[in-house]
Enzyme design. Structure first.
Site, short mmCIF file in Angstrom:
data_model
loop_
_atom_site.label_atom_id
_atom_site.label_comp_id
_atom_site.label_asym_id
_atom_site.label_seq_id
_atom_site.Cartn_x
_atom_site.Cartn_y
_atom_site.Cartn_z
N GLY A 15 0.77 -1.23 0.00
CA GLY A 15 0.00 0.00 0.00
C GLY A 15 0.80 1.28 0.00
CG ASN A 17 1.92 3.18 -5.76
OD1 ASN A 17 2.31 4.18 -6.34
ND2 ASN A 17 2.55 2.02 -5.82
CB ILE A 96 -6.78 -10.88 -14.09
CG1 ILE A 96 -5.27 -11.20 -14.24
CG2 ILE A 96 -7.39 -10.61 -15.47
CD1 ILE A 96 -4.44 -10.05 -14.77
CG LEU A 97 -10.07 -6.02 -12.14
CD1 LEU A 97 -9.98 -4.50 -12.02
CD2 LEU A 97 -11.10 -6.58 -11.15
CG HIS A 113 2.99 -1.34 -15.61
ND1 HIS A 113 2.74 -2.64 -15.21
CD2 HIS A 113 4.10 -1.38 -16.39
CE1 HIS A 113 3.65 -3.43 -15.76
NE2 HIS A 113 4.48 -2.70 -16.48
CD GLU A 151 -10.53 -4.11 -24.53
OE1 GLU A 151 -10.34 -3.83 -25.72
OE2 GLU A 151 -10.96 -3.27 -23.69
CD GLU A 184 5.54 2.19 -8.65
OE1 GLU A 184 4.64 1.86 -7.87
OE2 GLU A 184 6.47 1.44 -8.97
C1 GRF Z 1 4.89 -2.11 -6.59
O1 GRF Z 1 5.82 -2.92 -7.26
C2 GRF Z 1 4.33 -1.13 -7.57
O2 GRF Z 1 5.29 -0.86 -8.56
C3 GRF Z 1 3.18 -1.83 -8.18
O3 GRF Z 1 2.68 -2.71 -7.16
C4 GRF Z 1 3.73 -2.97 -6.20
C5 GRF Z 1 3.29 -2.74 -4.78
O4 GRF Z 1 2.82 -1.44 -4.64
N1 GRF Z 1 2.19 -0.88 -8.60
P1 GRF Z 1 2.17 -0.92 -3.24
O5 GRF Z 1 3.32 -0.67 -2.29
O6 GRF Z 1 1.26 -2.01 -2.73
O7 GRF Z 1 1.47 0.34 -3.61
#
Ligand code: GRF
Length: 204
Positions: A15, A17, A96-97, A113, A151, A184
């Site tokens: 978490g 991000n 996956i969605l 990403h 998709e 990110e």
């Molecule tokens: C990280 O590798 C990020 O690059 C990708 O998901 C992984 C975990 O991210 N988006 P987070 O710390 O759970 O946000």
């Protein structure tokens, strides 16, 4: 109803991000958006703890408990629609969605990403894997991308990107950390802030 876009964040792991989004909301960077719910597909995700500490509603939805992908997506949709969500953010979300799901929420789902799409993306490229691939290829620059979800895995319209240098001696772990810190955690909040401003402006 508050004059803010209502944001749902979907998570699976640490978490960091999500934390960047929470901090950006509290700092005022995400002025026109409010994270109103965090949904995890893993009970153990530390992201859930981060949400709870921030006073944000949390839900854990697992495929196992829902009897498979269809039930899982139906439950996630029920939660999202129950919160009147304007924007869905996949932040380290590793499930996956389906095409049906992403089509239903067309142009309402964004993802972060950990590479400069179209490099090192698509099926199988998640978590540490894009960084392992970048090092194996010998690229001197990598980075992160925010994109709409459609998709095609990592195939949606690109919203933002930020480049990060690969340093001599990098391991996948050191590179991943640098991409998170220098890309990110910066471009995702800025992208969410921009989209939320647009959502609110278009309500008028
Ligand atoms: C990280 O590798 C990020 O690059 C990708 O998901 C992984 C975990 O991210 N988006 P987070 O710390 O759970 O946000």
């Amino acid at each position: 109803m508050s004059n803010k876009a209502r944001v749902a964040v979907l998570v699976s792991g640490g978490g960091t991000n999500l934390q960047a989004l929470i901090d950006a909301q509290h700092s005022g960077l995400i002025e026109k958006g409010e994270i109103v719910v965090v949904i995890s597909n893993r009970e153990s995700a530390y992201a859930i703890e981060r949400a709870r500490k921030a006073g944000i509603d949390t839900h854990v939805v697992t495929r196992k408990a829902c009897g498979g992908q269809e039930g899982f997506e139906a439950k996630v949709k029920e939660i999202i629609d129950g919160y009147n969500i304007d924007l869905i953010v996949l932040a380290g979300f590793l499930t996956i969605l389906s095409k049906d799901f992403v089509t239903y929420y067309d142009h309402k789902i964004i993802n972060i990403h950990p590479s400069l799409i179209p490099s090192f993306c698509g099926d199988g490229f998640y978590g540490i894997i894009p960084h392992e691939a970048a090092l194996a290829r010998g690229v001197k620059v990598t980075g992160a991308t925010v994109h709409y979800v459609n998709e095609v895995a990592d195939g949606g319209e690109i919203i933002a990107q930020k480049a990060v240098n690969v340093e001599d001696g990098d391991t996948p772990e050191t590179l991943q950390r640098r991409v998170m810190e220098q890309a990110e955690w910066l471009i995702l909040p800025v992208a969410v802030a921009k989209i939320c401003r647009k959502i609110v402006a278009e309500r008028r």
